[in-house]
Design a protein around this motif. Structure first.
Motif, PDB file in Angstrom:
ATOM      1  N   ILE A 136     -25.266   2.837 -33.176  1.00 13.29           N
ATOM      2  CA  ILE A 136     -23.859   3.171 -33.419  1.00 13.29           C
ATOM      3  C   ILE A 136     -23.043   1.901 -33.604  1.00 13.29           C
ATOM      4  O   ILE A 136     -22.216   1.792 -34.505  1.00 13.29           O
ATOM      5  CB  ILE A 136     -23.315   4.049 -32.275  1.00 13.29           C
ATOM      6  N   LYS A 137     -23.324   0.907 -32.768  1.00 11.49           N
ATOM      7  CA  LYS A 137     -22.602  -0.361 -32.900  1.00 11.49           C
ATOM      8  C   LYS A 137     -22.840  -0.946 -34.279  1.00 11.49           C
ATOM      9  O   LYS A 137     -21.939  -1.468 -34.925  1.00 11.49           O
ATOM     10  CB  LYS A 137     -23.149  -1.359 -31.871  1.00 11.49           C
ATOM     11  N   TYR A 138     -24.100  -0.877 -34.713  1.00  8.83           N
ATOM     12  CA  TYR A 138     -24.455  -1.460 -35.996  1.00  8.83           C
ATOM     13  C   TYR A 138     -23.733  -0.754 -37.129  1.00  8.83           C
ATOM     14  O   TYR A 138     -23.188  -1.384 -38.027  1.00  8.83           O
ATOM     15  CB  TYR A 138     -25.970  -1.384 -36.185  1.00  8.83           C
ATOM     16  N   LEU A 139     -23.714   0.579 -37.068  1.00 10.58           N
ATOM     17  CA  LEU A 139     -23.014   1.315 -38.108  1.00 10.58           C
ATOM     18  C   LEU A 139     -21.538   0.959 -38.095  1.00 10.58           C
ATOM     19  O   LEU A 139     -20.911   0.850 -39.152  1.00 10.58           O
ATOM     20  CB  LEU A 139     -23.208   2.823 -37.925  1.00 10.58           C
ATOM     21  N   GLU A 140     -20.988   0.772 -36.900  1.00  9.44           N
ATOM     22  CA  GLU A 140     -19.585   0.373 -36.838  1.00  9.44           C
ATOM     23  C   GLU A 140     -19.371  -0.984 -37.505  1.00  9.44           C
ATOM     24  O   GLU A 140     -18.363  -1.200 -38.184  1.00  9.44           O
ATOM     25  CB  GLU A 140     -19.107   0.347 -35.384  1.00  9.44           C
TER      26      GLU A 140
END
Lengths: 501, 413
Positions: free
Chosen positions: A473-477
């Protein structure tokens, strides 16, 4: 409650990077020599409920993102992220812009039901920072500051700061592995040695790649410590406590490859490999068979993914470099263009491309620190998991061997009875009793390790799910952020292009 | 105007793929060239065969010298080159910027990749193979579209030029529906060309060294020299950048595949997670690939084209410079002849011819160079605007995909 950290040392404070002492490469990281430890230290599962961490600040302009991780039990209270700490700004010349490092251990405030009962209010924060070079030349080594902040009672103080070097971390792992692995505990592996990286640092090359290497290592050491203390049994281990608290630590000489211990490790490793091939275990429990297969598959796929992500990191860095060079050439073209409006537009294009190149660079850091390092960690963790399954096989083999031995002793006793030698008979009976005991112990050990593994694997899988979820999720953000910036830049450029008359 | 293409890939005798695409107007590099109704030229169809491309050149004209008002012929790349060379060699056209010849269609790299893929078919899964095949076919198609565009632009430029459009060879090219029997140059001729070029560049340096009295031309000379070099640099750098971009997109493709496998294998809640993210990356990768392709089309091709055009402009300046030197030499020869009173008439005629030639070139060259600037500015404007618009469109598309996926993933936790 936001923790205050000491203000970061200014880049001017000459922290020269001293490389690690040249241990010859210890090829075998895991020192799982199966030493029998007398106590079956089966600590009850005081699971740490992963709880919230403050949201990491992924502001790309934040040059010196802190690397403090928190693991706290009282979830609703989101610990705000700590103030900026130092990045390893080694030389006064170039403060290195290492993009926001991500807090891998950021946890959502979930609570698992089965951990509800263990709601002690304790928290522990560990950070690894301030790499410093000690010594000179090939004997030099890096020293890291390990700061522990906690309210746990097992620690003697609220806040402890110690200095540790890389071999200390390896030594800690080695001790923990020898104590716990044979009981089926998954001991998180320490980061790997790297001759190439360290030699560059030792030689004193203070360029970007050695700075990045130190940062990569610092981050890996921090993740290692956090994973270790997350394990309820390991947290209470006296070696861990000593590592975190005592100012002096006996030098872990046995981590050197060519020391006596190192050679012993190599021999044991070879012996293990041979044993693994010869032990044919009758698996009565389908759960174990299934799990082993799953971990095998997971291993293969994670390695593949890791390789692809590393390739992506590389290509994105390349893209960033090429975009920067294109930006320069576009600026030159704009300069030589004699139509004023077009010239201006071309210069603007050059500026946009320059900003985009920075964006690509930041993205590649995110690719790396978020995904690539996580995958690397998990590839190593799965090796540890497989090791634990192997330990169970060894326990089974020992139990079986004891049974075989018992059978032989019984046969021997029967023969003696027949041959009517009363004095030897007594000895035989004693031996039978001894081996009966060993068989019972073997069975108990095997069942214990099986039980431990089930619990460990359950915990491991839960952690894995959380880790991957959070990181992805962090990466997608981060990807979202990149696209938003791109939109901003091109929207600013469009009117300039339209203004060409 | 719409064109449809039928692309047939032939490998030995078996057909790999047949695709049909329609393209919009191709005159990317030149704006406002299609407005003249008296002569309109375009490439309405093209066929790619094993080692050559056949272009269908379609002409619509109200000019009296053509037998019909609308007709088509099939031409190959060599015939375009023949036409271009005939312009260059024609002394009458010395004062014009000759539209640069289109580059040779080059499918070698793409064909090689397709072949390698065929060989490696056994070593990858069916899905991977199909995916890669589709990508390579798309790449082939893109190169094909580009080469058609380049050839069309050349013809459009000629048709729009007030003098060149009247050229007899051009009309033959457009109308003669038999093969022009223009063979490619043989080795001897190629060698001759090579030496001619060497001599020409040496001469060019000599001629360029002569300072021009006319400020306009002097400025143009310095400007074009620098501009040409800078465009060359920018073109090379933009190619490298776009290649890196494609590489990164390929990596994301592989990551998506592995995530898919992980998703199908995983026993925990992560399986849904992985599958969703894999799907997302499949889509974003397609967008990234399109970004690279659009940058290639709008930026890289633009730069490449103006590299060729600026070279053609430099050639014009060279021809003028040469004529100037000849004129000055003729003047000197005339003075000498007058001094010696020998062959004066001949020297006078030579001098007059040189003077006329020089003045004719100068007059048209000035207009040509002004037109060049206008065309250049317009083309850059059009392409930069379109580039920015496309980048925005793709970034917004990406953003939307990412945000919607994030929404789903966060909601699941």
């Amino acid at each position: 409650m936001s923790e205050e950290r000491e203000p970061p040392p200014l880049p001017g404070a000459a922290q020269t990077v001293f490389p690690e002492p040249q241990d010859a490469e210890d090829l075998f990281v895991s020192a799982a020599s199966a030493m029998e430890s007398p106590e079956a230290a089966c600590l009850s599962a005081e699971d740490i409920s992963p709880s919230s961490n403050g949201p990491r600040d992924d502001d790309p302009d934040d040059l010196f993102a802190e690397a403090t991780e928190e693991v706290s039990l009282d979830s609703p209270e989101r610990q705000p992220i700590l103030s900026d700490g130092p990045s390893p700004a080694i030389t006064p010349v170039t403060p290195v812009m290492i993009s926001p490092r991500v807090d891998v251990f950021d946890r959502s405030p979930d609570q698992d039901e089965d951990e509800e009962e263990n709601r002690d209010t304790f928290d522990i924060q560990i950070s690894v920072s301030d790499p410093e070079k000690v010594g000179d030349g090939m004997n030099a080594y890096m020293v890291y500051k390990v700061t522990t902040k906690t309210s746990l009672s097992i620690f003697s103080r609220d806040e402890v700061c110690v200095k540790r070097r890389f071999s200390d971390f390896l030594g800690l792992y080695s001790k923990l592995a020898s104590k716990y692995m044979h009981m089926g505990y998954i001991v998180p592996p320490a980061p790997e040695k790297s001759i190439v990286g360290m030699t560059k640092v030792k030689v004193g090359k203070e360029d970007l790649s050695s700075v990045e290497f130190v940062e990569k290592r610092r981050s890996a050491l921090e993740r290692y410590l956090l994973r270790t203390v997350k394990h309820p049994a390991l947290l209470k281990d006296p070696d861990v406590l000593q590592f975190l608290e005592s100012s002096e630590l006996p030098r872990a000489v046995s981590t050197q490859a060519l020391s006596g211990a190192g050679i012993l490790r190599m021999v044991n490793k070879a012996a293990d490999a041979v044993n693994k091939m010869t032990i044919k275990m009758n698996e009565s429990d389908a759960w174990f068979e299934e799990k082993q297969q799953q971990f095998e598959n997971l291993d293969v796929q994670l390695r593949k993914l890791h390789a692809s992500v590393e390739s992506l990191v590389c290509h994105r860095k390349e893209l960033s470099v090429n975009t920067a060079s294109f930006a320069k050439s576009a600026a030159m073209l704009g300069n030589s263009e004699d139509h004023t409006a077009l010239s201006r537009a071309l210069s603007q294009l050059a500026e946009v491309e320059e900003k985009i190149d920075q964006l690509h660079q930041d993205q590649s850091y995110a690719d790396f620190y978020l995904i690539s390092e996580l995958l690397g960690d998990y590839v190593r963790l799965i090796t540890a998991v497989k090791g634990v399954f192997d330990q169970r096989m060894k326990a089974w083999a020992k139990w079986q061997d004891a049974q075989v031995m018992l059978q032989r002793k019984r046969e021997a006793e029967a023969k003696l009875q027949y041959a009517n030698k009363p004095d030897k008979l007594q000895q035989a009976t004693d031996e039978i009793r001894e081996w009966e005991g060993k068989v019972q112990q073997g069975e108990r050990d095997f069942e214990q390790i099986s039980k431990n593994i089930r619990r460990e694997v359950g915990r491991f899988e839960k952690d894995r799910v959380k880790d991957f979820r959070v990181v992805i999720i962090k990466y997608l953000e981060s990807l979202v952020h990149t696209q938003q910036q791109l939109i901003k830049y091109w929207e600013a450029f469009l009117p300039e292009a339209k203004a060409i008359a | 105007m719409k064109q449809t293409f039928c692309v047939i890939f032939k490998k030995e005798s078996s057909i790999i793929a047949v695709d049909s695409i329609s393209c919009g107007p191709h005159c990317l590099m030149n704006v406002d060239l299609q407005t003249d109704a008296t002569l309109q030229v375009d490439i309405s169809d093209a066929l790619s065969e094993r080692d050559k491309v056949k272009f269908t050149v379609h002409t619509k004209s109200t000019l009296p010298n053509f037998k019909q008002n609308e007709f088509s012929v099939v031409r190959q790349h060599e015939e375009f080159i023949w036409l271009h060379d005939s312009f260059v060699e024609n002394e009458e056209y010395a004062g014009y910027i000759i539209p640069p010849a289109p580059p040779r269609p080059d499918f070698d790299a793409s064909r090689e990749k397709l072949q390698k893929l065929g060989e490696g078919e056994g070593s990858m899964t069916k899905e991977e193979f199909t995916k890669m095949k589709q990508e390579l076919e798309a790449e082939y198609l893109a190169i094909f579209k580009k080469t058609v565009a380049m050839h069309e632009v050349f013809l459009c430029r000629v048709a729009a030029h007030p003098v060149l459009r009247k050229d007899l060879n051009f009309h033959v090219f457009l109308e003669y529906n038999q093969d022009l029997s223009v063979r490619g140059k043989n080795k001897k001729e190629k060698l001759e060309d090579f030496f001619k070029n060497v001599v020409k560049s040496a001469d060019g340096v000599l001629v360029a060294g002569v300072k021009d009295v006319d400020d306009f031309f002097e400025h143009e000379k310095t400007f074009l020299l620098e501009y040409h070099n800078r465009v060359k640099e920018a073109s090379a750098k933009s190619d490298r950048k776009i290649r890196s971009h494609k590489n990164a997109a390929d990596d994301i493709n592989r990551i998506a595949s592995t995530l898919y496998t992980l998703g199908t294998q995983d026993s925990t809640d992560l399986c849904k997670f992985f599958l969703k993210v894999s799907e997302l990356f499949e889509k974003t990768r397609k967008i990234e690939a399109r970004v690279a392709a659009d940058e290639d089309l709008k930026l890289a091709d633009l730069l490449k084209y103006y590299l060729r055009e600026s070279q053609a402009a430099k050639d014009l300046l060279y021809r003028r410079g040469r004529a100037l030197v000849d004129y000055e030499n003729a003047n000197k020869a005339l003075d000498k002849a007058r001094a010696k009173n020998k062959d004066v008439l001949q020297a006078e005629t030579t001098q007059q011819v040189c003077c006329q030639k020089f003045e004719k070139i100068s007059e048209s060259a000035k207009q040509e160079l002004i037109d060049f600037k206008t065309r250049r500015v317009a083309a850059f404007r059009k392409n930069l605007v379109e580039l920015a618009e496309l980048e925005l469109k793709h970034a917004k598309g990406n953003l939307q995909l990412l945000q919607s996926c994030l929404g789903v993933l966060k909601g699941d936790t």
